[in-house]
Enzyme design. Structure first.
Site, PDB file in Angstrom:
ATOM      1  N   ASN A 258     -85.005 -93.547  59.213  1.00 41.39           N
ATOM      2  CA  ASN A 258     -85.134 -94.736  58.368  1.00 41.39           C
ATOM      3  C   ASN A 258     -85.688 -94.372  56.987  1.00 41.39           C
ATOM      4  O   ASN A 258     -86.654 -93.621  56.883  1.00 41.39           O
ATOM      5  CB  ASN A 258     -86.083 -95.743  59.020  1.00 41.39           C
ATOM      6  N   HIS A 290     -84.679 -82.096  60.299  1.00 39.20           N
ATOM      7  CA  HIS A 290     -83.445 -82.852  60.477  1.00 39.20           C
ATOM      8  C   HIS A 290     -83.576 -84.259  59.902  1.00 39.20           C
ATOM      9  O   HIS A 290     -82.721 -84.708  59.131  1.00 39.20           O
ATOM     10  CB  HIS A 290     -83.094 -82.909  61.961  1.00 39.20           C
ATOM     11  N   GLU A 291     -84.631 -84.945  60.281  1.00 41.71           N
ATOM     12  CA  GLU A 291     -84.782 -86.334  59.821  1.00 41.71           C
ATOM     13  C   GLU A 291     -85.031 -86.389  58.317  1.00 41.71           C
ATOM     14  O   GLU A 291     -84.533 -87.290  57.634  1.00 41.71           O
ATOM     15  CB  GLU A 291     -85.903 -87.034  60.597  1.00 41.71           C
ATOM     16  N   GLU A 313     -74.289 -86.679  61.023  1.00 47.31           N
ATOM     17  CA  GLU A 313     -75.016 -85.917  62.040  1.00 47.31           C
ATOM     18  C   GLU A 313     -74.583 -84.447  62.091  1.00 47.31           C
ATOM     19  O   GLU A 313     -75.423 -83.553  62.188  1.00 47.31           O
ATOM     20  CB  GLU A 313     -74.860 -86.573  63.406  1.00 47.31           C
TER      21      GLU A 313
END
Length: 851
Positions: A258, A290-291, A313
């Protein structure tokens, strides 16, 4: 139109939403069972749309009131959303709804976790918060006001202002609803600051429950390393004044990107030497990276529709793999990624759940967060980078970011930037996105007049619902070794584009030994007649770390298959070659530890099935143990020295050097346990100074069978720490003898600390059983029955997690008639259950009836 439980959604049917959104204002009045959400949304007709019908998604919402331009309206409400007549000019939609976060056990939308409010909106959770066009191609800036009696109130973007019992946040970057986040709770922050390459001062916070504050330091350092790496390698810097991470105990996934407010499963961010293993630290580092990387590859550029999921992704997985390779060991990381790919994605690609990297249809999008989308999607990015080269890859990425910043993009958009930069036509390469299945690459060779010729044929086996497969573009990284082991051809990239293609290498003095698919340059299965003598030669001389490892793995696999099918003795020639690598102190300890890890039971089962045998899980387990005992016996005089070499005398650090040493020592301990019935493990357990060593010791005590006292001591020591207790639940199933697995699993589901509704705890118990190959596949079918029982219990509360627990059934057709009947019966029982969710129904249906 909205979809219902029987609807299949098709890529070919995509049409843009009839309206654009210029601004979203949300106000939350938080209450566990009666949260009020007021939305004010500015809509305008979309000139690119042909359908102007006004449909807003919404599920499990109680509509209190709705207005258009201030006037009350009475929309038509269904189970999946609402429709309403609207003006053909810009207008303001307002709605007030009531939701019950406390009762939301599906963990999608707004829910509660141990007194904390939190959200999970990807893929389609926002529709459980308010009425909205919940699709990734509808992007808008959000302003959010949160009202509640909890001390910390967080949302996306930058905080605008706050007061007693309220806070207001504004995210200036347009985003789809799936990136919305809200968190409210009694939290504490581990804080730091970061200055970007352009001089922006960014406040960094990891928000946790008070008792977890001491577990945040590593996560913060990992975040800062990620931010630096993305600036240096991709030229991407952070774009807000604050970056928040929140640790949540109840979370279906690992983490969620987010915008400005990443929500993490607590297991993926909290770490300390006393409670976390080296593997935990590396995983946390990778997931945080990654995030964070999603800020550009996923947030600033998102996907037009969920069929394009691999766009964000696959690319972001590839980026986090690059990051880990740079900060740790590149060869070890590559091998670990391929082990995971072969263990999870290859069976998926070859079975009833096969689908393209970009699917062309789905019933429930949550079922397509798969190894194919993530891991194979990353492999596709890696192949593209090899084909165009590092410089043009970077140039194409710069163009991608410049051209599509703020867009909801497609695979076609992604490939077009590479075509524009390189001048190549990538229509052929695009098949990697649209064609499912794992290509079989057959290699034959010829040696004539000092010319070595390699001829490759590629075929892709049939997959459910797919017609004839067309040839792929396959990058083949090749090296050639001379008879004395010297490299006569350094790594060269061959580009295969046809079904049948030959490559010649003239002017050689002697017939070479090929080293094919160096670095595992393409996600294919290589079929080539290779003698064990040649594999041993490659193990001894290849300069490519991956192929060196793969040669050893192949020797181990072939030897175990011979043991299983003919009762042959363990392959001492392979063990001799392995010994030379494992005891070579000039090599990376982590690499040496990986070399000692043989093929998994599941890998052996698939290899046996592919060779025309019916795999017997009990025999597989017995022969794997026989091999381990044999190696331990052969090396008995050297194991103590190996364990001593692997000792770390400096203060604990979860870096590559120390973790590699501990990994080497722990695999040596596993061998020694086969000889001393766990005595060395018990000694280590008594004085272990960190969780890596303590858990390794306990694992081997369990393996020895004399584990009651150690398990009790560990539980008493760590009963207050939920993440450590997840480990305690999992390892006593994962490492126990097969005949005890089901009984132990049943007992642990009755333990007071087992929680059906907590995804981590459920996976720790039922997931561990399903991963224990011989324990799960007991001939009486008890493992299948137990897993089916719990999937049905979980489905009533959390369909997304329940559906993911169905995947252990996907290989059911490879076993003997008795096991197959039990497996088929378990699937049929799940499928026939009244009220089954569409998540589980789709998964089970695809496994039972591949189309």
């Amino acid at each position: 139109m909205p979809k219902d439980s029987a609807t299949t959604v098709y890529l070919k049917d995509y049409t843009p939403f009839g309206f654009t959104i210029t601004k979203v204002d949300l106000t939350f009045a938080l209450s566990p069972e009666k949260t009020r959400v007021h939305s004010r949304i500015e809509f305008a007709p979309n000139p690119a749309a042909t359908d102007r019908s006004f449909f807003l998604h919404g599920e499990d919402l109680k509509l209190v009131q709705a207005r258009i331009d201030g006037q009350p309206v009475a929309p038509d409400i269904t189970r999946t959303g609402l429709t309403c007549p609207v003006p053909d000019v810009p207008f303001v939609w307002e709605a007030e709804v009531e939701i019950a976060p406390q009762l939301n056990t599906a963990l999608e939308g707004l829910y509660m976790s141990n007194g904390m409010y939190c959200t999970q909106c990807e893929a389609e959770g926002f529709r459980k918060i308010t009425y909205y066009p919940d699709r990734p191609d509808v992007m808008a800036p959000f302003t959010v006001r949160i009202e509640g009696d909890l001390p910390v109130l967080l949302s996306n973007g930058n905080q605008v202002t706050q007061g007693d019992g309220w806070a207001e946040w504004h995210d200036p970057w347009p985003k789809p609803a799936y990136l919305f986040a809200l968190v409210a709770g009694d939290l504490r922050a581990h804080s730091d600051r970061f200055t970007t390459m352009s001089g922006r001062d960014v406040a960094l916070n990891i928000w946790v429950r008070p008792d977890d504050l001491h577990k945040c330091a590593f996560g913060m350092e990992a975040l800062k390393r990620s931010m630096i790496w993305d600036e240096e390698v991709y030229g991407r810097e952070y774009d807000l004044n604050i970056f928040n991470i929140v640790a949540v105990d109840d979370f279906n996934m690992g983490a969620m990107e987010n915008k400005g407010l990443n929500v993490f499963n607590s297991s993926c961010v909290l770490a300390s030497p006393e409670t976390s293993t080296d593997g935990n630290f590396e995983r946390i580092e990778s997931i945080i990276a990654h995030e964070y990387f999603h800020n550009w590859t996923g947030n600033r550029i998102t996907c037009r529709d969920w069929f394009q999921l691999c766009l964000k992704e696959g690319l972001t997985v590839f980026r986090d793999q690059q990051f880990t390779a740079d900060v740790r060991s590149a060869p070890v990381k590559r091998i670990a990624d391929v082990i995971d790919l072969r263990a999870r994605q290859f069976p998926e690609d070859q079975g009833p759940l096969s689908h393209p990297v970009r699917p062309d249809q789905f019933q429930e999008i949550n079922n397509f967060y798969t190894a194919t989308v993530y891991s194979k999607g990353a492999e596709v990015i890696g192949m593209l980078k090899q084909l165009v080269g590092d410089e043009k890859y970077r140039t194409a990425l710069d163009l991608y970011f410049d051209r599509h910043d703020g867009d909801a993009a497609t695979i076609e958009d992604w490939l077009k930037v590479f075509e524009d930069v390189t001048g190549r036509d990538l229509g052929h390469f695009k098949r990697w996105y649209t064609q499912p299945g794992t290509p079989l690459l057959t290699a034959n060779e010829d040696w004539t007049d000092n010319t070595y010729t390699l001829t490759f044929q590629q075929t892709t086996p049939p997959t459910p619902g797919q017609g004839k497969k067309e040839p792929q573009v396959i990058p083949i990284a090749l090296g050639l070794l001379g008879p004395d082991g010297t490299e006569v051809l350094p790594t060269t990239l061959l580009e295969m584009t046809k079904a049948d293609q030959s490559f010649e290498f003239p002017g050689l003095d002697a017939r070479p030994v090929p080293s094919i698919l160096r670095g595992f340059s393409a996600p294919v299965v290589l079929d080539r007649v290779v003698s064990n003598e040649e594999r041993a030669f490659v193990l001894a001389h290849d300069t490519d770390p991956f192929n060196k490892w793969d040669a050893s793995r192949s020797l181990a696999r072939e030897g175990l298959i011979a043991q299983i099918t003919t009762g042959a003795a363990p392959d001492d020639a392979w063990i001799d070659g392995l010994e030379r690598v494992v005891f070579d102190t000039s090599q990376d300890p982590a690499y040496r530890a990986l070399m000692m890890a043989g093929p998994s039971a599941n890998e052996l089962a698939q290899a046996l099935y592919d060779a025309g045998h019916i795999p017997d899980p009990d025999v597989i387990w017995t022969e794997m143990e026989r091999l381990n005992v044999h190696i331990a016996t052969r090396w008995s005089a050297r194991l103590n020295a190996l364990m001593t070499e692997a000792e770390v005398h400096e203060p604990f650090a979860p870096n590559a050097e120390q973790s590699g040493k501990r990994a080497l020592g722990n695999v040596a301990l596993a061998l020694k346990t086969r000889l001393d019935s766990g005595a060395s493990a018990k000694e280590l357990f008594a004085h272990a100074s960190n969780m890596t060593l303590q858990l390794a010791a306990l694992t081997n005590i369990i393996r020895s069978g004399d584990d009651t006292q150690a398990l009790q001591e560990f539980e008493k020591q760590w009963q207050h720490d939920r993440l450590v207790m997840d480990k305690w639940f999992a390892i006593q199933i994962a490492y126990t003898a097969p005949q005890h697995v089901v009984a132990r699993t049943k007992a642990l589901t009755s333990h007071p600390e087992f929680e059906l509704t907590n995804p981590n705890r459920f996976r720790a118990v039922l997931g561990a059983m399903a991963m224990h190959h011989s324990g799960f596949h007991q001939a009486d079918g008890a493992g299948y029955t137990l897993l089916a029982d719990w999937i049905l219990k979980l489905d009533a509360k959390n369909p997304q997690s329940a559906a993911r627990m169905c995947t252990p059934f996907q290989t059911w057709q490879r076993y003997d008639p008795k096991r197959k009947a039990h497996l088929s019966g378990a699937l049929a029982r799940i499928a026939s259950t009244d009220g089954l969710s569409k998540d589980v129904s789709e998964m089970v249906g695809r496994m039972r009836h591949p189309s």
